[in-house]
Structure formats: C-alpha cells, structure tokens
Design an enzyme around this catalytic site. Structure first.
Site, PDB file in Angstrom:
ATOM      1  N   ASP A   1      -9.074  -6.262  -4.625  1.00  0.00           N
ATOM      2  CA  ASP A   1      -9.101  -4.742  -3.812  1.00  0.00           C
ATOM      3  C   ASP A   1      -9.293  -3.350  -4.843  1.00  0.00           C
ATOM      4  OD1 ASP A   1      -7.253  -2.736  -1.697  1.00  0.00           O
ATOM      5  OD2 ASP A   1      -5.736  -2.764  -3.030  1.00  0.00           O
TER       6      ASP A   1
ATOM      7  N   HIS B   1      -6.572  -6.352  -0.620  1.00  0.00           N
ATOM      8  CA  HIS B   1      -5.590  -5.324  -0.375  1.00  0.00           C
ATOM      9  C   HIS B   1      -3.588  -6.051   0.474  1.00  0.00           C
ATOM     10  CE1 HIS B   1      -3.942  -1.158  -0.536  1.00  0.00           C
ATOM     11  NE2 HIS B   1      -3.557  -0.738   1.639  1.00  0.00           N
TER      12      HIS B   1
ATOM     13  N   SER C   1       1.141  -0.563   0.049  1.00  0.00           N
ATOM     14  CA  SER C   1       0.098   0.121  -0.062  1.00  0.00           C
ATOM     15  C   SER C   1       0.690   1.372  -0.192  1.00  0.00           C
ATOM     16  CB  SER C   1      -0.889   0.326   0.954  1.00  0.00           C
ATOM     17  OG  SER C   1      -1.856   1.089   1.233  1.00  0.00           O
TER      18      SER C   1
END
Ligand SMILES: *[C@@H]1O[C@H](CO)[C@@H](O)[C@H](O)[C@H]1NC(C)=O
Ligand SMILES: *[C@@H]1O[C@H](CO)[C@@H](O)[C@H](O)[C@H]1NC(C)=O
Ligand SMILES: *[C@@H]1O[C@H](CO)[C@@H](O)[C@H](O)[C@H]1NC(C)=O
Ligand SMILES: *[C@@H]1O[C@H](CO)[C@@H](O)[C@H](O)[C@H]1NC(C)=O
Ligand SMILES: *[C@@H]1O[C@H](CO)[C@@H](O)[C@H](O)[C@H]1NC(C)=O
Length: 423
Positions: free
Chosen positions: A345, A402, A162
């Site tokens: 995600d 994610h 991320s």
C-alpha cells in the site's frame, strides 16, 4: 432454602427466546436483517446484519464483528460486503474467504450520508469531526443492542480499514465509556485497524522514501514528493488542516510514477481501468439495482460508492491524527488493539504506520517493544510478521496493499482468528 429452580428455568427460557433469529431473506445466502437507526434528529445510519452460516446450534455461539469502511464516505455495504468479506460478490459468486461462514458480521454505512445512510437536511446533519462519527455509531449500537438483545451477551470485535481505522478507535473508546456508564450492555473485546489513516502526517511523510526505496521514483521524484510532504507537515504543525488536505501530493506522485496504483503499488491495473479502492466499476450499478430492490430500500437516497459530501464536510478533520485515542484505548480500557498493514500500500504505507506506533506512548509499551517479532507462516508460506505485547498487536502482511482481506485472505484469516478465535 429458596426455591430457585422455577426462576432459573424461566431465565433459561427467556435467554433462549432472546436468541431467536430476527431475520429476513436478504441478498445472498443465510439469515440477514437490516434497517435504519436515527442517531440524531434527521441523521440516519444504515446497518446490515449477516447472521453466521457456521454450523452452530445458536448464532450466539459465534462473535459479532463490526466492519467499518474508509473514505471517508465509502460504503461498508458495498466495498466491504461485496468486494471483500461478504458471502458473495457482485456476480453472485460465493466467496471462499467470506467471514460470515465463521461469525456474525455487521456492516455499517458510516458516517451518515455514506452508502444507504442518509441525512434529511444536507446542511447541518453531516458529521464534521471524528467524535461525532463515534457518538453516532454508539447511538446505533445502543438501539441495535436493544433491538437484538441476544447480541448483548456476544463478544464484539470492531474491524476497520483505512479511514475506518481512524473512526474505529474513537468509536471503541466511546462505546466502552457508554458501557461503563451503564447506558448499554455489550461485550466489546477488541478493535483492529487495517492500513489505517491514524496518523495522516506519518503516512504522508513516508511516500517519498517508500517510493524511492521501491524503485518507483528516482531522486528527482523523491525531491518533489518530499517537498510537498514537507509543506503538508508545516501546515499540519500550524493546525491548518484544510490547507494540508488541499495540497496536491497525489497529483505529484502520479506525474512522477506514470500513475502508480496508490492502493497496491504492484497491482496490474490497466491505464483505462476506472477500478479504485477495491471497487468494481459495476459495483454502484449492482448496489443501486439489485441490492436496493431486494432490500426494499427503493425510496431511500441513491446509494453511491463514495459520497463526496461526506468527505468534504469532514475536510477540516481529515489530517488530524487519532494516535492519542489509540493510546487511551491501551491505557484506559481492557480492549485488545491491533493494527495490520499490507506492505504494498502507498496511501497508508507501512513505514508511516510503523513510525507512529514507535512514537506512541502507553503504560505497557515496554512489553510490546521487548516482545519477539515472529514470522507469520501459513501452510509453510511466509505471509508476513507479527509482534504482540502490552495489549497491542502489529501485523506486517506480504503480497497485500490497502485491502489485506482482498489481496491476502489467508493472512487476514490468521489475524481474524487471533482476535476472535474464529476465521
Ligand atoms: C453440523 O453439526 C452437527 C453437530 O456437530 C453435525 O452432526 C452435522 O453433520 C453438521 N452438519 C454439517 C452440514 O456439517
Ligand atoms: C442483478 O440484476 C441483473 C438485472 O436484473 C441481473 O441480470 C443479475 O443477474 C443480477 N445479479 C445478481 C448477482 O443477482
Ligand atoms: C451525498 O448523499 C446525500 C444524501 O444523503 C445527497 O443529498 C448528496 O447530494 C450526496 N453528495 C454527492 C456529492 O453526491
Ligand atoms: C417495501 O416497503 C414498503 C414501504 O416502504 C411496503 O409497503 C412494502 O410492503 C415493502 N415490500 C416488501 C416486499 O417488503
Ligand atoms: C421511506 O419510506 C419510509 C416508510 O414509508 C419512511 O418512513 C421514510 O422516511 C422514507 N425515506 C425517505 C428517504 O424518503
């Protein structure tokens, strides 16, 4: 002829003594060590080293993987270590897919103010841009490699997730440059970004089409979400970074989707769950009580799952892309660069990631473009796709959002092995 033998023996002895473990009994199995590095006056980064539990004659037989978490402001020591890849979870249960069984792992709470890291003065010491974060991490590595010199000879790989995927390339570039200038000795080999926030605008522009094609919104939702995304694009092109961040696109998505879980659109999340970004609601309590006490960090600032001040101080930087840094890594360093993307995600959705990679220019790009995209089969199961060439690797991962390590550890293990040789 010179009498070389005694010198060689001495060197061997020295090398051997350098590999002695500087370790303490930490939390969970295996040798560990942890501590603070004052990376700037008043700014302290926390690191937590897990020596590998692999059956090897010396821990230096295995690489060192650095894990960087996202947010910005989410702690590597919490979400990374106890929710994703450390040897145990917050209930103390062993994790089959833990990375420490294969390699040495270094969790770093970055930027300063995150997790156990802290700043002495609330004003002035927080990082306000990505380069500051990168230089702080280089200073941490500088001190770390002096304190644990055996790791100067060990291959190092940076893995990130991320927002960590925005910090990692610049950290890798600055670490490489510092090594080139002779400021430190290290064997940095690769940098890998999972569902990275590398091109925030590409991610944002992918929301509406992704949600429409997944069946999560219809054309009404598409129109509204695409409208906010277009406004964010206008602000980004005008360099109005803070205003871009202030647009409430997540609220508009929530309204049109009945609160789809941003980090994995197919995950079953109860409406009353406070679960987010891989964090158990009990994580904070566990970190504050059990871990803080065991590591004897009791006089430190209180650990929090995500320190909002860290995020706010970086506000003007959050929508800035880091694609140019990734291209520099490919053009100016021998490092291998990888991206993996869990296809469920939304926050850093695969179509947005593919878009910035398609646009990115580097010298050997034709080798990547012309490479064969291969199915990724593990034990006969299709887990995704991979494409590698020109120093760059891309992995598309099935059944993962994610957090690929959490959702599809088999695929993550393949990626880990691809770069480090172990996993
Ligand atoms: C560790 O490795 C050594 C040497 O390869 C082997 O003899 C031993 O049985 C291994 N121990 C375990 C617990 O696997
Ligand atoms: C954390 O601390 C609580 C309270 O002392 C204890 O009951 C629990 O077993 C601890 N958890 C772990 C994983 O050590
Ligand atoms: C973030 O951590 C610092 C200590 O490093 C603390 O002073 C600050 O209040 C925290 N921010 C928030 C929003 O809690
Ligand atoms: C914990 O740290 C304090 C200083 O902050 C020290 O006096 C004490 O001996 C430490 N305890 C352990 C168990 O390491
Ligand atoms: C914690 O204690 C140590 C040793 O006593 C000290 O050096 C350090 O500054 C203290 N940290 C905080 C945040 O008070």
């Amino acid at each position: 002829m010179q009498v070389k033998t005694p010198i060689c023996l001495l060197q061997l002895l020295l090398l051997h003594s350098l590999a002695w473990v500087q370790a303490r009994r930490g939390f969970g199995p295996g040798d560990q060590d942890w501590g603070y590095v004052e990376v700037r006056e008043g700014a302290h980064l926390f690191y937590w080293l897990y020596y590998t539990t692999a059956n090897v004659s010396a821990y230096t037989d295995r690489p060192l993987v650095i894990w960087l978490q996202g947010g910005p402001g989410i702690a590597s020591t919490g979400c990374g270590c106890f929710e994703q890849l450390g040897p145990i979870d917050i209930e103390g249960r062993p994790r089959d897919s833990n990375w420490v069984q294969h390699m040495n792992v270094l969790f770093i709470d970055s930027p300063v103010g995150t997790g156990f890291s802290y700043v002495e003065q609330p004003h002035g010491h927080y990082a306000m841009h990505n380069n500051r974060i990168a230089l702080d991490l280089v200073e941490l590595m500088h001190q770390f490699l002096l304190q644990y010199p055996a790791f100067q000879r060990v291959p190092i790989h940076i893995f990130s997730e991320s927002y960590g995927g925005k910090m990692a390339p610049e950290f890798a570039l600055e670490l490489h440059l510092a090594e080139q200038r002779g400021e430190l000795v290290c064997q940095l080999k690769s940098v890998v970004m999972g569902n990275p926030w590398t091109s925030p605008l590409d991610s944002t522009l992918s929301y509406a089409p992704y949600l429409l094609q997944m069946g999560i919104v219809d054309h009404v939702g598409y129109r509204d979400i695409a409208g906010v995304a277009a406004e964010i694009a206008r602000l980004v092109y005008a360099g109005k970074w803070l205003q871009a961040l202030d647009q409430s696109i997540q609220e508009v998505i929530e309204t049109h989707t009945g609160g789809v879980f941003l980090y994995n659109t197919q995950r079953r999340v109860h409406v009353n769950d406070v679960y987010r970004y891989g964090e158990d609601p009990q994580l904070r309590e566990f970190m504050v009580n059990n871990v803080t006490r065991t590591l004897n960090l009791t006089n430190m600032s209180e650990w929090m799952a995500q320190n909002a001040t860290v995020f706010i101080k970086l506000g003007g930087d959050i929508f800035k892309p880091a694609v140019d840094i990734v291209a520099r890594l490919l053009d100016e360093t021998p490092l291998r660069v990888g991206v993996y993307s869990g296809m469920l995600d939304l926050l850093c959705a695969t179509p947005g990631t593919v878009n910035w990679i398609n646009r990115m220019q580097w010298h050997r790009k034709d080798q990547y473009v012309s490479a064969t995209r291969r199915p990724l089969r593990i034990k006969g199961m299709l887990e995704g796709y991979e494409k590698q060439g020109g120093g760059f690797s891309m992995f598309w991962i099935y059944r993962a959002g994610h957090l690929v390590q959490q959702d599809n550890p088999a695929a993550m293990s393949h990626i880990l092995r691809e770069f480090t040789g172990f996993g």
